[in-house]
Design a protein around this motif. Structure first.
Motif, PDB file in Angstrom:
ATOM      1  N   THR A  31       0.817  -1.215   0.000  1.00  0.00           N
ATOM      2  CA  THR A  31       0.000   0.000   0.000  1.00  0.00           C
ATOM      3  C   THR A  31       0.850   1.263   0.000  1.00  0.00           C
ATOM      4  OG1 THR A  31      -0.136   0.105   2.426  1.00  0.00           O
ATOM      5  CG2 THR A  31      -1.845  -1.160   1.289  1.00  0.00           C
ATOM      6  N   THR A  32       0.223   2.337  -0.473  1.00  0.00           N
ATOM      7  CA  THR A  32       0.730   3.689  -0.305  1.00  0.00           C
ATOM      8  C   THR A  32      -0.258   4.411   0.594  1.00  0.00           C
ATOM      9  OG1 THR A  32       1.850   3.788  -2.447  1.00  0.00           O
ATOM     10  CG2 THR A  32       1.223   5.878  -1.445  1.00  0.00           C
ATOM     11  N   LYS A  33       0.186   4.807   1.770  1.00  0.00           N
ATOM     12  CA  LYS A  33      -0.703   5.439   2.741  1.00  0.00           C
ATOM     13  C   LYS A  33      -0.695   6.952   2.524  1.00  0.00           C
ATOM     14  CE  LYS A  33       0.413   1.843   6.119  1.00  0.00           C
ATOM     15  NZ  LYS A  33      -0.879   1.144   6.097  1.00  0.00           N
ATOM     16  N   TYR A  34      -1.870   7.525   2.289  1.00  0.00           N
ATOM     17  CA  TYR A  34      -1.900   8.947   1.959  1.00  0.00           C
ATOM     18  C   TYR A  34      -1.453   9.827   3.116  1.00  0.00           C
ATOM     19  CZ  TYR A  34      -6.233  10.467   4.358  1.00  0.00           C
ATOM     20  OH  TYR A  34      -7.173  10.821   5.289  1.00  0.00           O
ATOM     21  N   GLU A  35      -1.602   9.342   4.352  1.00  0.00           N
ATOM     22  CA  GLU A  35      -1.140  10.147   5.490  1.00  0.00           C
ATOM     23  C   GLU A  35       0.382  10.184   5.557  1.00  0.00           C
ATOM     24  OE1 GLU A  35      -2.088   6.071   7.436  1.00  0.00           O
ATOM     25  OE2 GLU A  35      -2.726   7.284   5.727  1.00  0.00           O
ATOM     26  N   HIS A  36       1.054   9.283   4.832  1.00  0.00           N
ATOM     27  CA  HIS A  36       2.508   9.336   4.724  1.00  0.00           C
ATOM     28  C   HIS A  36       2.946  10.229   3.562  1.00  0.00           C
ATOM     29  CE1 HIS A  36       2.961   5.139   6.815  1.00  0.00           C
ATOM     30  NE2 HIS A  36       2.449   6.056   7.597  1.00  0.00           N
TER      31      HIS A  36
END
Length: 245
Positions: A61-66
């Motif tokens: 995943t790519t976490k948008y909060e990161h």
């Protein structure tokens, strides 16, 4: 000890040694990166874009909060003069993807995107959000209507909400690329290509031909274009800086 060294300030104290290659591979999936300073920041959008709901741990995943703090840092850091976005994503959360795309589009520094492997679904707006976009010869992009997961209440309000969400995606893509709204909707609602869904998968040069992506190319072409854009940005800033001095 294998992972400790003696501190030069305090000979008796033990300080942790730099992480080994094996530790980097285990924790970051990479060997020791090149340490040379760079004026370009590389942002990767891979796997599935995770939004408000946490995905299973086995999902890449790519976490948008990161991602959002990284984009803020790019904007604030004077040492960073350009942003390279590398995409290989299956899509994911619509609102998270649009949030990333809007932030990229609003950066004051030059941005270039490169689609490798795939830039599907909500990855399309992120790919076109950059100032200039590239796609590899064999990379693909799937354009299809927004889907809802979980329980859906079958009332007119649900379908109106879905239509408004779709309009947000369509408007963003059309405004940040050279594809017409008519062509984008035609590709999105195509019923003859996918066996179990509606939509269209475009590959490499087709994405450029439709006006969705600016050019076909790889890392070398993307970096060359970004360097040219950075040089142009420097020349634009130079007269203003002289006036201030």
């Amino acid at each position: 000890m294998a992972n400790e060294t003696e501190s030069p300030q305090n000979p008796g104290a033990q300080t942790p040694a730099p992480p080994s290659v094996a530790q980097n591979v285990e924790s970051l999936g990479q060997t020791n990166p090149v340490q040379a300073a760079s004026n370009v920041y590389c942002l990767t959008i891979i796997g599935q874009i995770e939004g408000h709901m946490a995905l299973p741990p086995q999902n890449k995943t790519t976490k948008y909060e990161h991602v959002i703090p990284q984009l803020v840092a790019v904007e604030q850091n004077d040492q960073v003069e350009g942003l390279l976005i590398v995409l290989n994503t299956v899509g994911g959360d619509v609102e998270a993807g649009l949030a990333i795309a809007e932030m990229v589009a609003s950066l004051s520094k030059p941005t270039v995107s490169l689609v490798l492997g795939g830039g599907h679904s909500i990855g399309v707006p992120i790919a076109v959000s950059a100032d200039y976009s590239f796609i590899a010869e064999t990379a693909s992009m799937t354009i299809h209507p927004i889907r809802l997961t979980g329980m859906v209440i079958g009332v007119p309000q649900s379908f109106e909400y879905l239509e408004r969400m779709q309009e947000r995606v369509t408007r963003f893509v059309v405004d940040h690329s050279n594809i017409s709204e008519e062509k984008f909707r035609e590709l999105m609602l195509n019923t003859g290509e996918m066996a179990r869904d509606i939509g269209t998968t475009v590959v490499g040069r087709d994405a450029v031909r439709y006006g969705l992506i600016d050019d076909v190319g790889g890392l070398g072409e993307a970096m060359k274009k970004l360097s040219e854009m950075i040089d142009h940005s420097r020349k634009k800033r130079a007269p203003a800086e002289r006036v201030v001095q």
